[in-house]
Design an enzyme around this catalytic site. Structure first.
Site, short mmCIF file in Angstrom:
data_model
loop_
_atom_site.label_atom_id
_atom_site.label_comp_id
_atom_site.label_asym_id
_atom_site.label_seq_id
_atom_site.Cartn_x
_atom_site.Cartn_y
_atom_site.Cartn_z
N ASP A 20 0.83 -1.20 0.00
CA ASP A 20 0.00 0.00 0.00
C ASP A 20 0.86 1.26 0.00
O ASP A 20 0.62 2.20 -0.77
CB ASP A 20 -0.89 0.03 1.24
CG ASP A 20 -2.10 -0.88 1.12
OD1 ASP A 20 -2.53 -1.16 -0.01
OD2 ASP A 20 -2.62 -1.31 2.17
N MET A 21 1.85 1.29 0.88
CA MET A 21 2.67 2.50 1.01
C MET A 21 3.52 2.72 -0.24
O MET A 21 3.69 3.85 -0.71
CB MET A 21 3.54 2.41 2.25
CG MET A 21 2.78 2.21 3.56
SD MET A 21 1.67 3.58 3.95
CE MET A 21 2.79 4.67 4.82
#
Length: 414
Positions: free
Chosen positions: A195-196
């Site tokens: 996600d990051m």
């Protein structure tokens, strides 16, 4: 960034954020001042991307369904009713509630997009098309619109219709198979890494598209895949396999291409040690008063040291068990040998140097205080001070939608 002291005393033990430097909301970076982003995303990857853009000055209008971003419900823990996972990736934004299932909600959104520079979505391609929120449907609303899609597998291909989360992307990427001790099961990274990384990629690509638009006037379709962002993270490992045919295996992080690059026990707490060059190799053994060991011909290069890694590691481990970590770290710092602690999350959050550089702070926005992890990027000696705390659900609906109505009325009267 102001570094006043936040609330201390008995409350600080129960609420670690009270021990953080207290920072007042302020304008911060203004590199993207005047850029409006309509954020249709939920969870982590998309909100992180738009928060990065907001940290550089962009105005972000966060569109939420009546029940709110999924991450608002990811708890406990909550702080003053707000999920802390949500707080981590949503500062500086204006929250507007729209029900996109209704024709009126979609019409209001289209008016917002007509005045926007960037639209970011994490809806699957079929949902985008169903709601008329895909790139082909929206680019007619705004000349030069930059459309950013963050999905599990990309907008095209056999997997485009599949849903995904960070965990699924990590499994696809190969990172889980090489993470953990040799005898352990595959392990997920201890943070939402896919996600990051995808969020960073989306922000980076948006910045590039905005720069290009200055010269061309043209928008762009940006297609970000969680799986591809996470897989690119393994570039060095995959490259090594492609050139050698050797498939990496789980080793607990002791199989680096650098011969000595791993954690060791000391008399009290473990440390990490990286002997990444011939010069560092010699400095390390000189610090241990064993320069003759470093000079042995069978250790002349990194490749040769790798062949003898097991014996070298055992010798280092015996030596490091004779003193505590703090003493070793002080010695290695003087000798310019890369070494460091293996911190817990609480130790990282209260690291005095990181706090002094503005990475951790409690943001005061009016009567609200929210713990924040900063941008970690310094420009001209400054880092970004947030303009606003993470918004409450629908906090800015009246303001933003009212401005739309006023603009429509002015246009009609004119």
């Amino acid at each position: 960034m102001e570094l006043d002291t936040a609330v201390a005393g008995p409350e600080a033990a129960a609420s670690p954020w009270r021990r953080l430097p207290l920072v007042d909301a302020a304008p911060g970076f203004r590199h993207f001042e005047g850029i409006r982003v309509v954020d249709l995303t939920t969870s982590v990857a998309g909100p992180y991307a738009t928060m990065l853009l907001s940290d550089f000055g962009a105005e972000v209008i966060k569109i939420e369904r009546p029940s709110g971003d999924d991450a608002r419900h990811w708890g406990p823990p909550f702080l003053e009713g707000q999920a802390l996972w949500f707080s981590a990736v949503n500062r500086n934004k204006k929250s507007v509630v729209l029900d996109l299932v209704t024709a009126d909600g979609r019409a209001q959104l289209r008016r917002l997009i007509a005045g926007a520079d960037v639209v970011v979505t994490n809806q699957p391609p079929d949902v985008q098309r169903k709601l008329g929120l895909d790139y082909d449907s929206l680019r007619s609303l705004r000349e030069g619109l930059i459309f950013v899609a963050i999905t599990g597998f990309g907008l095209e291909g056999a997997r485009a219709g599949l849903t995904s989360y960070d965990l699924i992307a990590e499994g696809y990427s190969g990172i889980m198979d090489i993470t953990g001790a040799a005898e352990s099961a595959p392990q997920k990274v201890g943070a939402p890494a896919a996600d990051m990384l995808a969020g960073q990629d989306a922000a980076m690509a948006t910045m590039a598209a905005l720069y290009a638009r200055q010269n061309t006037g043209k928008g762009a379709l940006i297609d970000i895949s969680l799986v591809e962002s996470m897989t690119r993270f393994l570039s060095c490992r995959i490259s090594s396999y492609l050139g050698s045919g050797e498939v990496p295996e789980r080793t607990g992080g002791t199989d680096s291409v650098i011969a000595i690059y791993q954690s060791f026990e000391t008399a009290d707490e473990p440390l990490n040690l990286g002997l990444g060059s011939d010069a560092i190799w010699r400095r390390f053994w000189a610090a241990l008063n064993e320069p003759d060991y470093a000079a042995r011909p069978e250790f002349a290069s990194n490749a040769e040291r790798r062949e003898h890694r097991a014996g070298i590691v055992a010798r280092i481990q015996r030596a490091l068990l004779t003193r505590g970590r703090a003493e070793w770290l002080a010695l290695f710092a003087r000798a310019r040998v890369p070494a460091g602690p293996i911190n817990r999350v609480d130790q990282v959050a209260h690291d005095a140097e990181l706090q002094a550089r503005g990475l951790f702070f409690a943001l005061r926005d009016g009567d609200r205080i929210s713990p924040q992890i900063g941008l970690g990027i310094h420009i001209d000696g400054k880092t970004a001070t947030p303009r606003a705390a993470p918004p409450e659900l629908g906090q800015h609906s009246a303001e933003v939608l009212g401005n739309l109505s006023d603009h429509k009325k002015e246009h009609r009267d004119g």
